[in-house]
Each structure stands twice: as structure tokens, then as C-alpha cells.
Design a protein around this motif. Structure first.
Motif, PDB file in Angstrom:
ATOM      1  N   GLU A   1       1.098  -1.467  -0.117  1.00 44.00           N
ATOM      2  CA  GLU A   1       0.533  -0.018  -0.125  1.00 44.00           C
ATOM      3  C   GLU A   1       0.895   1.844  -0.137  1.00 44.00           C
ATOM      4  O   GLU A   1      -0.213   2.568  -0.555  1.00 44.00           O
ATOM      5  CB  GLU A   1      -0.891   0.607   1.038  1.00 44.00           C
ATOM      6  CG  GLU A   1      -0.552   0.197   2.859  1.00 44.00           C
ATOM      7  CD  GLU A   1       0.270  -1.343   3.296  1.00 44.00           C
ATOM      8  OE1 GLU A   1       0.860  -2.034   1.838  1.00 44.00           O
ATOM      9  OE2 GLU A   1       0.874  -0.875   4.408  1.00 44.00           O
TER      10      GLU A   1
ATOM     11  N   ASP B   1       6.807   8.882   8.287  1.00 46.65           N
ATOM     12  CA  ASP B   1       7.511   7.487   7.533  1.00 46.65           C
ATOM     13  C   ASP B   1       8.561   8.042   7.211  1.00 46.65           C
ATOM     14  O   ASP B   1      10.458   7.640   7.215  1.00 46.65           O
ATOM     15  CB  ASP B   1       6.962   6.775   6.439  1.00 46.65           C
ATOM     16  CG  ASP B   1       6.011   5.937   6.900  1.00 46.65           C
ATOM     17  OD1 ASP B   1       5.889   5.638   7.494  1.00 46.65           O
ATOM     18  OD2 ASP B   1       5.056   5.629   5.655  1.00 46.65           O
TER      19      ASP B   1
ATOM     20  N   ASP C   1       6.962  -4.789  12.650  1.00 51.85           N
ATOM     21  CA  ASP C   1       6.668  -3.358  11.955  1.00 51.85           C
ATOM     22  C   ASP C   1       5.461  -2.940  13.068  1.00 51.85           C
ATOM     23  O   ASP C   1       5.519  -2.649  13.951  1.00 51.85           O
ATOM     24  CB  ASP C   1       5.666  -3.408  10.479  1.00 51.85           C
ATOM     25  CG  ASP C   1       4.816  -2.404  10.815  1.00 51.85           C
ATOM     26  OD1 ASP C   1       3.880  -2.845   9.180  1.00 51.85           O
ATOM     27  OD2 ASP C   1       4.854  -1.814  11.150  1.00 51.85           O
TER      28      ASP C   1
HETATM   29  C1  GZL Z   1       4.402   1.624  10.310  1.00 54.98           C
HETATM   30  C2  GZL Z   1       4.118   0.937   8.934  1.00 54.98           C
HETATM   31  C3  GZL Z   1       2.538   2.205   8.306  1.00 54.98           C
HETATM   32  C4  GZL Z   1       3.034   2.686   7.242  1.00 54.98           C
HETATM   33  C5  GZL Z   1       3.173   2.966   6.298  1.00 54.98           C
HETATM   34  O1  GZL Z   1       4.919   0.501  10.905  1.00 54.98           O
HETATM   35  O2  GZL Z   1       2.787  -0.355   9.434  1.00 54.98           O
HETATM   36  O3  GZL Z   1       2.258   1.053   7.260  1.00 54.98           O
HETATM   37  O4  GZL Z   1       3.645   4.026   8.025  1.00 54.98           O
HETATM   38  C6  GZL Z   1       2.417   1.328   5.857  1.00 54.98           C
HETATM   39  O5  GZL Z   1       3.738   3.330   5.527  1.00 54.98           O
HETATM   40  O6  GZL Z   1       0.894   1.624   5.060  1.00 54.98           O
END
Ligand code: GZL
Length: 329
Positions: free
Chosen positions: A44, A260, A122
Motif C-alpha cells: 500500500e 515514514d 512492524d
Molecule cells: C508503520 C507501518 C505503516 C507505515 C505506512 O510501521 O505499519 O504502514 O507508516 C504503512 O506507510 O502502510
């Protein structure tokens, strides 16, 4: 005669020694590869592409791995299917970047029953702390707070710290850790300033197209906007296009702060269209590799902490040009 026999015996011994040496040099059995199933959110955003690249560049056969990669197109049901497939394939480790924080108990119980360790990367999961070994990622609440702190300093610098400041929050995917943490940091900041007002808040689902669509609608219905917090870069880029189409100057008429800090955002800060980018480091591959190698060597007791944050910085138009050459994504 004796000399000939001696020579023949010596030669025979040399041939025997050489052949046993070759026998020993015969290729040792190939070391078993560690099979890792990685359930990725999707594709995405540019951050996500950098995150995927980090995993694919780290989990190679040369580095001792067989990577089974799945792109869930931002759907939790696809990630759950992927995890079940990894269990059926009896992988050695399951790594998940959970699209949202809830709804993982059943499938993680299945992984536990199959004896397959789960590592999160993440985004985070809630309510399943006993079902995953550890998590590595960004500190999303701190990122939100860092964006607010930058705005406080910038408004003071331009002499607008006492002005009425109308703020828009373009949120990420609702329920994702990055959205939850960043939104909390932003909302805390707004609540702490009586002259700051949240005039619109809506999800742009972390995509550029949705970010542009939502910003177009907000611009039509909101007469005065001073600041846009975009909870990722791609939504900020979409918002910039909407702001330009509305005849306003992004970065000047409307202050833009995003999260980001990928390469293209540096270009937009240098061009004056984005004012601040709070970093969220996507290079989780090496960190997860380190965790797996530790587990292979020492087991779960080798894991120092369950929550492992990556290092993150704040960038703006003052340092963007100097930092850009060293950016890895
Ligand atoms: C952050 C991640 C987020 C980013 C987006 O760790 O989960 O998901 O900030 C991404 O760019 O879509």
C-alpha cells in the motif's frame, strides 16, 4: 628390485592418502535452510515496499533461509490464511506484520499447537502476548508526539504560536498500531494547546489515492486549514495534489507533517511542499534475522526483550538536503 617395490609401496600409500583426502573433501551435507513464513500487510505504501525489500534481501539462501512470502493486500483474512498455510508447510518460524491489532488469538493458538514460534514485525497485536516471542518496529506514539513537538517549535519560529491553528489528521488504516499510536500522539498535542483545533479527522488507509480523495473532500468542507498531519508519506503526497488543485501552496499556506520519511518525501521537503517528516524505519529484515539466529543458538531465553524499537529521527526542510544522500530507503 627392493628399491622398485619400495617405490611402488610409497606410490600406493600416496594414492591411498590422496583418495581418502578427496573422500574427506567430498561436499559436506548441505546445511538445512531455516524456513520462514512472512505474512506481509500488502504493498500500500512506499514504506511497505521498503519493508518487503528489507526482508527479501535478508532472508536469502545465502544467509541460510528459505523465505515463503505472502502479500495480504491489506486484508486480515488473507493474513490468517497465510499463517495457516505456513503451519501446514511446517515452517520453522512465522513472522507477521499484523494489518490490525486485534483478531489473532485463534490462529496464533494454532501456531502454538504446531510448535511454530511467531515473531511480530512492524505493527503490533493485542491480547496475545503469550502467543508470540517478540516484536520489532517503530514507536508510533512517540512518532506522533515528535510530530507535535516539531510543530510547536515551528509555529514559535514563524511567530504563529499564539494563533488559532486549525488541524486536519489524515489517519492510517483504522486499528493499525501505526494509526493508533500516531493519532494518540497528535490528539494529545491538540488537547494540550487551547489555540489548536482538530477540524477534520478521517482515514486515508495509508494510500496516496485515498489520501488525495479524503483531502479533496475536507478542503471543500473546511474553510480554514493551517496544518495537515498525514499519518504516512503516501497520504501526504495525495494531500499535496489535492491542496494544489484547490489553488493553495502545500508547505506554505498549509503546513504538512507526515510519518515514514521515505526518499521521495525528502525530495518534497527540499521542494518546500512538506515541512516535516517523522521517520518510521522499515528496515526490519536484519533485526528479525538477528532474533532468529539468537533463537537458533540460545532458544527463547536468548531474547533480551519482547518489545524492540528501531531507531528513528525527525527531518524537516532545514536538514533534508544534508540527510538525503545517506538515506537507505
Ligand atoms: C508503520 C507501518 C505503516 C507505515 C505506512 O510501521 O505499519 O504502514 O507508516 C504503512 O506507510 O502502510
Amino acid at each position: 628390485m627392493k628399491k622398485t617395490v619400495k617405490t611402488l609401496v610409497a606410490a600406493g600409500l600416496m594414492v591411498a592418502a590422496a583418495s581418502s583426502m578427496f573422500a574427506a573433501k567430498k561436499k559436506a551435507p548441505a546445511k538445512k535452510l531455516i524456513t520462514v513464513g512472512y505474512a506481509q500487510v500488502g504493498a500500500e505504501s512506499d514504506w511497505r515496499l521498503a519493508n518487503t525489500t528489507s526482508f527479501k534481501e535478508t532472508f536469502t539462501e545465502a544467509n541460510g533461509y528459505k523465505l515463503i512470502f505472502d502479500d495480504a493486500q491489506q486484508k486480515q483474512e488473507n493474513q490468517i490464511k497465510a499463517i495457516r498455510s505456513f503451519i501446514q508447510q511446517d515452517v520453522d518460524y512465522i513472522v507477521v506484520a499484523p494489518v490490525v491489532e486485534t483478531g489473532w488469538g485463534t490462529v496464533l493458538q494454532e501456531a502454538k499447537a504446531a510448535g511454530i514460534p511467531v515473531i511480530l514485525s512492524d505493527r503490533q497485536m493485542t491480547g496475545v502476548d503469550d502467543l508470540y516471542l517478540c516484536w520489532v518496529g517503530g514507536n508510533f506514539l512517540q512518532e506522533g508526539r515528535d510530530g507535535v513537538k516539531w510543530l510547536e517549535g515551528y509555529l514559535k519560529k514563524i511567530g504563529r504560536d499564539k494563533d488559532e491553528i486549525n488541524i486536519v489528521d489524515l489517519q492510517g488504516t483504522i486499528g493499525a498500531s501505526a494509526q493508533i499510536g500516531r493519532t494518540q500522539g497528535i490528539e494529545e498535542g491538540i488537547a494540550a494547546h487551547k489555540n489548536w483545533k482538530l477540524v477534520a479527522q478521517q482515514t486515508g488507509e495509508f494510500t496516496q489515492s485515498k489520501g488525495q480523495e479524503v483531502m479533496e473532500s475536507i478542503l471543500k468542507s473546511t474553510p480554514k486549514i493551517d496544518v495537515v498531519f498525514a499519518e504516512n508519506d503516501n497520504m501526504a503526497w495525495g494531500a499535496i495534489d489535492a491542496i494544489k488543485a484547490a489553488g493553495k501552496k502545500p508547505g506554505k499556506d498549509i503546513i504538512i507533517i507526515c510519518f515514514d520519511a521515505v526518499h521521495e518525501t525528502f525530495n518534497k521537503m527540499i521542494a518546500g511542499e512538506i515541512n516535516c517528516a517523522v521517520e518510521c524505519n522499515p528496515l526490519h529484515g536484519p533485526r528479525v534475522d538477528e532474533i532468529i539466529k539468537t533463537l537458533e543458538a540460545k532458544g527463547p531465553k536468548g531474547i533480551k526483550s519482547k518489545i524492540q524499537y528501531v531507531v528513528e529521527e525527525v527531518f524537516d526542510q532545514e536538514n533534508a538536503a544534508a540527510k538525503l544522500p545517506t538515506r537507505k530507503y
